[in-house]
Design a protein around this motif. Structure first.
Motif, PDB file in Angstrom:
ATOM      1  N   PHE A 140       0.821  -1.208   0.000  1.00 48.83           N
ATOM      2  CA  PHE A 140       0.000   0.000   0.000  1.00 48.83           C
ATOM      3  C   PHE A 140       0.854   1.258   0.000  1.00 48.83           C
ATOM      4  O   PHE A 140       0.689   2.141  -0.844  1.00 48.83           O
ATOM      5  CB  PHE A 140      -0.928   0.000   1.215  1.00 48.83           C
ATOM      6  N   TRP A 141       1.774   1.372   0.954  1.00 51.38           N
ATOM      7  CA  TRP A 141       2.567   2.591   1.076  1.00 51.38           C
ATOM      8  C   TRP A 141       3.557   2.746  -0.068  1.00 51.38           C
ATOM      9  O   TRP A 141       3.848   3.872  -0.485  1.00 51.38           O
ATOM     10  CB  TRP A 141       3.272   2.619   2.425  1.00 51.38           C
ATOM     11  N   GLY A 142       4.062   1.649  -0.587  1.00 54.27           N
ATOM     12  CA  GLY A 142       4.950   1.729  -1.743  1.00 54.27           C
ATOM     13  C   GLY A 142       4.229   2.219  -2.983  1.00 54.27           C
ATOM     14  O   GLY A 142       4.714   3.098  -3.706  1.00 54.27           O
ATOM     15  N   LEU A 143       3.049   1.669  -3.238  1.00 57.28           N
ATOM     16  CA  LEU A 143       2.261   2.088  -4.398  1.00 57.28           C
ATOM     17  C   LEU A 143       1.801   3.531  -4.266  1.00 57.28           C
ATOM     18  O   LEU A 143       1.836   4.298  -5.230  1.00 57.28           O
ATOM     19  CB  LEU A 143       1.044   1.167  -4.562  1.00 57.28           C
ATOM     20  N   LEU A 144       1.363   3.905  -3.061  1.00 53.63           N
ATOM     21  CA  LEU A 144       0.863   5.261  -2.856  1.00 53.63           C
ATOM     22  C   LEU A 144       1.958   6.304  -3.049  1.00 53.63           C
ATOM     23  O   LEU A 144       1.734   7.337  -3.701  1.00 53.63           O
ATOM     24  CB  LEU A 144       0.272   5.383  -1.444  1.00 53.63           C
ATOM     25  N   SER A 145       3.131   6.056  -2.496  1.00 54.26           N
ATOM     26  CA  SER A 145       4.223   7.031  -2.646  1.00 54.26           C
ATOM     27  C   SER A 145       4.637   7.167  -4.107  1.00 54.26           C
ATOM     28  O   SER A 145       4.935   8.274  -4.575  1.00 54.26           O
ATOM     29  CB  SER A 145       5.422   6.632  -1.784  1.00 54.26           C
ATOM     30  N   ILE A 207      -5.896  -2.780   0.539  1.00 56.00           N
ATOM     31  CA  ILE A 207      -5.921  -3.558  -0.704  1.00 56.00           C
ATOM     32  C   ILE A 207      -6.755  -2.860  -1.762  1.00 56.00           C
ATOM     33  O   ILE A 207      -6.351  -2.754  -2.930  1.00 56.00           O
ATOM     34  CB  ILE A 207      -6.446  -4.979  -0.439  1.00 56.00           C
ATOM     35  N   CYS A 208      -7.919  -2.358  -1.368  1.00 56.02           N
ATOM     36  CA  CYS A 208      -8.807  -1.681  -2.317  1.00 56.02           C
ATOM     37  C   CYS A 208      -8.164  -0.416  -2.875  1.00 56.02           C
ATOM     38  O   CYS A 208      -8.212  -0.159  -4.087  1.00 56.02           O
ATOM     39  CB  CYS A 208     -10.136  -1.351  -1.650  1.00 56.02           C
ATOM     40  N   ILE A 209      -7.549   0.372  -2.003  1.00 50.95           N
ATOM     41  CA  ILE A 209      -6.869   1.591  -2.461  1.00 50.95           C
ATOM     42  C   ILE A 209      -5.681   1.226  -3.346  1.00 50.95           C
ATOM     43  O   ILE A 209      -5.421   1.869  -4.376  1.00 50.95           O
ATOM     44  CB  ILE A 209      -6.405   2.446  -1.274  1.00 50.95           C
ATOM     45  N   GLY A 210      -4.945   0.183  -2.961  1.00 44.82           N
ATOM     46  CA  GLY A 210      -3.810  -0.258  -3.757  1.00 44.82           C
ATOM     47  C   GLY A 210      -4.219  -0.694  -5.154  1.00 44.82           C
ATOM     48  O   GLY A 210      -3.547  -0.366  -6.145  1.00 44.82           O
TER      49      GLY A 210
END
Length: 225
Positions: A140-145, A207-210
């Motif tokens: 999640f945090w890797g994809l978001l950044s 997961i959904c946000i990712g």
């Protein structure tokens, strides 16, 4: 693949990630084994955000993005997703090693809650739950950044955006207002009730946000270059 690994995992990233978990396992005190996951999740989230923020922006800085624009979008996205996967696998390995380092340096105690379950079985269950939770957190945090960095075309903006969200959710405020739907629901779970898995709701949100990030990233790359 070797070329992608060299780009995704330069030596300085490997060194500071390893240094990070070693220092954390030395300075972050734990008494019981269930505290290891709590000690690791939030710091590993920040590590993932900083680690993956330049997955694509390094192409912009080095001017390689001008060459990549000549390639079909499908090929460009395949390259980006492959680098993200390489980074996430490495971070997951670091998280697992970090879990083991707490045992090595601090030798925490195991609390066996249920009868007829050995200490080893209890510890294995705790580790598997941690593994699943930290895998979602890292992704999640890797994809978001990476997404925020692509939007602003600046990795520091991506890290800053993640840091703001991290400060909101990894706090008593986040725990109070988001509850089981908090991004760090695993950290704030009821550790005294081993049968309570309501914290999974927070991981479902991740997961959904990712998945949404993965879906919209090609459009962002196409527009922002």
């Amino acid at each position: 693949m070797k070329h992608e690994i060299k780009i995704s995992l330069p030596l300085y990233k490997i060194v500071y990630a390893a240094f990070f978990v070693v220092v954390l396992s030395l300075v972050r005190g734990v008494v019981y084994t269930f505290e290891i996951g709590i000690a690791l999740e939030a710091p590993m989230a920040i590590l993932a955000a900083s680690f993956c923020a330049d997955t694509y922006t390094q192409e912009i800085i080095s001017k390689r993005s001008e060459v990549q624009r000549l390639c079909p979008m499908k090929k460009r996205m395949y390259c980006i997703y492959r680098r993200i996967v390489i980074q996430e696998i490495f971070l997951l390995a670091v998280a697992v090693i970090g879990y083991g380092l707490f045992f090595l340096f601090q030798n925490p105690r195991t609390i066996v809650v249920e009868q007829n379950i050995t200490e080893n079985a209890t510890e294995m269950q705790s580790f598997l739950i941690y593994f699943a939770a930290i895998a979602v957190t890292l992704c999640f945090w890797g994809l978001l950044s990476n997404l925020l960095s692509c939007i602003f075309r600046n990795m520091w903006m991506g890290i800053a955006g993640c840091l703001i969200l991290w400060l909101i959710t990894c706090s008593s405020f986040g725990d109070r207002y988001f509850g089981a739907w908090n991004l760090f629901s695993y950290t704030f779970r009821d550790v005294e009730n081993s049968s309570d898995f309501s914290w999974i709701c927070g991981k479902i949100v991740c997961i959904c946000i990712g998945m949404t990030v993965v879906a919209i990233l090609p459009k962002i790359i196409e527009k922002r270059g």
